[in-house]
Scaffold this active site. Structure first.
Site, PDB file in Angstrom:
ATOM      1  N   GLU A   1       6.383  18.543 -25.062  1.00  0.00           N
ATOM      2  CA  GLU A   1       5.781  18.884 -23.764  1.00  0.00           C
ATOM      3  C   GLU A   1       6.288  20.230 -23.260  1.00  0.00           C
ATOM      4  OE1 GLU A   1       3.327  17.188 -22.582  1.00  0.00           O
ATOM      5  OE2 GLU A   1       3.525  15.163 -23.401  1.00  0.00           O
TER       6      GLU A   1
ATOM      7  N   HIS B   1       5.229   9.464 -28.115  1.00  0.00           N
ATOM      8  CA  HIS B   1       4.217  10.262 -27.416  1.00  0.00           C
ATOM      9  C   HIS B   1       4.381  11.738 -27.779  1.00  0.00           C
ATOM     10  CE1 HIS B   1       1.461  11.544 -24.305  1.00  0.00           C
ATOM     11  NE2 HIS B   1       2.399  12.327 -23.793  1.00  0.00           N
TER      12      HIS B   1
ATOM     13  N   ARG C   1       0.818  -1.232   0.000  1.00  0.00           N
ATOM     14  CA  ARG C   1       0.000   0.000   0.000  1.00  0.00           C
ATOM     15  C   ARG C   1       0.846   1.275   0.000  1.00  0.00           C
ATOM     16  NH1 ARG C   1      -2.899  -2.678   4.030  1.00  0.00           N
ATOM     17  NH2 ARG C   1      -4.578  -3.943   3.174  1.00  0.00           N
TER      18      ARG C   1
ATOM     19  N   LYS D   1       5.005  23.103 -14.624  1.00  0.00           N
ATOM     20  CA  LYS D   1       4.233  21.894 -14.302  1.00  0.00           C
ATOM     21  C   LYS D   1       3.993  21.801 -12.799  1.00  0.00           C
ATOM     22  CE  LYS D   1       2.797  17.449 -14.767  1.00  0.00           C
ATOM     23  NZ  LYS D   1       2.823  16.262 -15.585  1.00  0.00           N
TER      24      LYS D   1
ATOM     25  N   LYS E   1       1.329  11.379 -11.200  1.00  0.00           N
ATOM     26  CA  LYS E   1       0.575  10.399 -11.995  1.00  0.00           C
ATOM     27  C   LYS E   1       1.438   9.169 -12.223  1.00  0.00           C
ATOM     28  CE  LYS E   1      -2.778  13.097 -14.610  1.00  0.00           C
ATOM     29  NZ  LYS E   1      -3.292  13.375 -15.963  1.00  0.00           N
TER      30      LYS E   1
ATOM     31  N   ASN F   1      -3.394  18.616 -20.574  1.00  0.00           N
ATOM     32  CA  ASN F   1      -3.723  17.670 -21.634  1.00  0.00           C
ATOM     33  C   ASN F   1      -3.878  18.330 -22.996  1.00  0.00           C
ATOM     34  OD1 ASN F   1      -3.831  15.216 -20.084  1.00  0.00           O
ATOM     35  ND2 ASN F   1      -5.624  16.096 -19.080  1.00  0.00           N
TER      36      ASN F   1
ATOM     37  N   HIS G   1      -3.361  16.358 -26.079  1.00  0.00           N
ATOM     38  CA  HIS G   1      -3.216  14.954 -25.698  1.00  0.00           C
ATOM     39  C   HIS G   1      -4.398  14.081 -26.100  1.00  0.00           C
ATOM     40  CE1 HIS G   1       0.347  16.232 -23.667  1.00  0.00           C
ATOM     41  NE2 HIS G   1       0.566  15.048 -23.151  1.00  0.00           N
TER      42      HIS G   1
ATOM     43  N   ARG H   1      -5.588  21.409 -13.631  1.00  0.00           N
ATOM     44  CA  ARG H   1      -4.591  20.481 -14.155  1.00  0.00           C
ATOM     45  C   ARG H   1      -4.941  19.917 -15.521  1.00  0.00           C
ATOM     46  NH1 ARG H   1      -1.500  16.073 -10.526  1.00  0.00           N
ATOM     47  NH2 ARG H   1      -0.468  14.951 -12.189  1.00  0.00           N
TER      48      ARG H   1
ATOM     49  N   HIS I   1      -3.415  10.999 -28.077  1.00  0.00           N
ATOM     50  CA  HIS I   1      -3.682   9.617 -27.663  1.00  0.00           C
ATOM     51  C   HIS I   1      -4.369   8.844 -28.786  1.00  0.00           C
ATOM     52  CE1 HIS I   1      -3.524  10.615 -23.076  1.00  0.00           C
ATOM     53  NE2 HIS I   1      -2.328  10.379 -23.584  1.00  0.00           N
TER      54      HIS I   1
ATOM     55  N   GLU J   1      -6.338  16.575 -10.502  1.00  0.00           N
ATOM     56  CA  GLU J   1      -6.922  16.866 -11.811  1.00  0.00           C
ATOM     57  C   GLU J   1      -8.424  17.067 -11.742  1.00  0.00           C
ATOM     58  OE1 GLU J   1      -5.695  14.176 -14.889  1.00  0.00           O
ATOM     59  OE2 GLU J   1      -6.130  15.639 -16.428  1.00  0.00           O
TER      60      GLU J   1
END
Lengths: 363, 363
Positions: free
Chosen positions: A188, A268, A124, A230, A146, A248, A251, A244, A255, A240
């Site tokens: 980015e 990417h 955990r 960032k 993330k 994206n 993105h 935030r 994607h 998010e």
């Protein structure tokens, strides 16, 4: 002289630092982050291991740490899979970790996401340290917590928000980065400027040649600035829920490109570069005052090897609706309001999205 | 009249309620918890589905929700496995969830841990609602945010701390619980009293016969009290850095029993009941003033079907050292200081642990 640390403050009094320092400083920084000296687990990949793994082990051993046998995973996006995650679990639990055993994620974005997710979920949660070696990891994926892996339905669909105890960013690592990874990471960087900092976007245009040839001082300034942007955004919105989401930009289109072209056809960064052009087109359709040409000329400087002209636009659009940012069937997109200013909207039509794809196709 | 809600306040301003209400109140409570009405995913098991799944779907449909096809997993601890987790992922992602789709974990501890962990990790976190139907889930596992699955090396080694948005505890569900599950759950209830509330421990002794025959008022009082004790402890220490560890009283011994006997020979509650006897013995070795007989007579009231007399004590002890609470090779144990007061120590010798096993073996 630029600052050599960026601090991230999250709610609940949690905070950590992104330190811009060579990897030989890692033992000192681990101590400063109050991690228990003893066993630690380094996770890296076949590209990075040869360059840094033994050096890092040497620094740690010399300082009195006892690194467990390192885990070297295959390089590449395909490693963000349940099988590789299980391999980390088996290795770590077999090596005799306990809850205070730090996981050191040494590598690019894939290693950071994958080892970070393993750290988030082993017992955990083990203390996590990011040691990003790629540009994309240094300015983007190592910052903000993330972590996750891919599912056959799409990228990053399984994961957790999990903050590291420390990020140690060795800027020298960027000098040995393959050209394709360098230029991919720049996507980015440009995105950070476009969504949040007009002055930085302007600097990127001005310094572009020095950036491409990786002039050390220019790179140092650029990476610290991009990381700070960032960090500021994720500090304000760790999970998010609102702000935030602007990260994206490009993105959702990107994607879809990665998905339809098949992983590996576009990096990417390349997919995001093309995706930003599509998103820019949609942005200007909704706001004709946007300085389209200025932004588009910056985006066109991002090298992309392939074109999307052979990809079916209907499939690309359908895929966007499977993205995890879709809420109750409405597609939410990040668009530009101006240079350095972005917003999220669900008021975009399929026709406008098609126009975005057309623009990116013919760019 | 007992209170009908227990509130959990965590740092960072997060909070949620444990509501003691029949499942027909779920739609009202979901609205009160500000969850978005629309699709939701119910995860349950083969034991519970027949009793509550269609009823719950009916309540939700009537209130304007659109439950996705429910997922019915095999009942039992073996379902806390990577394969079943993957099944939830596949089902949920195939059904078209988004980040606001609540996961409703309808069942006992296994479903709560497994579906809770799936909710924690799908799209980096979906809203989670616990609908605990077993005693152990109502007083223990649904409270505090522990979620996870097992690994071949041991139980609960992969997981996350993930708080629900709501717990709705239907006390009537306890009336249909199989006897073995009822008595197993009582072990955690007794534990809550012994570690944190002497008055409650005394009440349990006094009311034991009414508890065994599940007198409704006695059960209501007991469950709410036990849940409130757990809620208080986890509110003070969400991530198990200190106080929360006392909840593991009897568990390090108990986990070893479950592991060596093979899953299924002892329920979790039975293993904990025996484990508490062993831990009590160790406690009195370190503190001869402990009212050993009073405590032991309460522990002996917990029904246990099997004995540990055929289990190898050396193996049992070795297994304890693999428990995830082991830090840097030192075994940390929870012991009693008195009735209602527990502490954690790493000053226990292997001989004292052996004496604990001997005592539990001959009890």
């Amino acid at each position: 002289m630029a600052q050599d640390a960026v601090h991230i403050n999250l709610n609940g009094g949690r905070s950590y630092a992104i330190q811009f320092a060579p990897f030989r400083a890692v033992p000192r920084l681990l101590a400063a982050a109050e991690l228990r000296k003893g066993p630690c687990l380094i996770v890296t990949d076949t590209n990075v291991a040869g360059l840094y793994l033994e050096k890092l082990r040497g620094y740690l051993l010399k300082a009195g740490w006892s690194p467990l046998p390192g885990l070297i995973l295959p390089a590449g996006e395909r490693s963000k899979a349940p099988e590789l995650l299980q391999q980390i679990y088996d290795h770590a639990l077999g090596a005799g970790i306990d809850r205070q055993t730090p996981v050191l994620a040494l590598g690019g974005g894939v290693i950071g996401d994958l080892a970070g997710y393993a750290a988030a979920t082993l017992l955990r949660g083990l203390p996590l340290v990011h040691l990003p070696t790629s540009l994309i990891a240094q300015v983007d994926s190592s910052i903000g917590g993330k972590t996750g892996i891919n599912h056959s339905v799409g990228k990053n669909l399984i994961g957790a928000f999990y903050q590291p105890k420390l990020v140690c960013t060795d800027l020298d690592a960027l000098q040995s980065l393959p050209e394709l990874e360098w230029t991919s990471g720049l996507a980015e960087v440009v995105k950070h400027g476009l969504i949040a900092d007009a002055e930085f976007a302007h600097e990127l245009s001005t310094n572009w040649d020095r950036i491409l040839r990786r002039d050390k001082n220019t790179v140092r300034h650029m990476v610290i600035k991009a990381a700070a942007i960032k960090a500021r955004i994720v500090s304000e919105d760790e999970r998010e829920s609102s702000l935030r989401a602007i990260l994206n930009f490009g993105h959702t289109f990107g994607h879809a490109i990665e998905r339809i072209a098949g992983y590996g056809q576009f990096t990417h960064g390349e997919a995001v570069a093309v995706g930003m052009r599509a998103a820019l087109k949609v942005s200007v359709l909704l706001n004709p005052d946007l300085p389209y040409t200025t932004i588009d000329s910056l985006l066109k400087r991002l090298p992309v090897r392939n074109s999307i002209k052979d990809l079916d636009p209907t499939k690309l659009t359908q895929t966007m609706y499977f993205d995890k940012k879709v809420q109750a069937g409405r597609l939410r997109l990040v668009l530009l309001r101006g240079i350095g200013s972005a917003y999220v909207t669900d008021k975009v039509t399929e026709e406008q999205i098609s126009a975005g794809w057309d623009s990116a196709r013919n760019a």
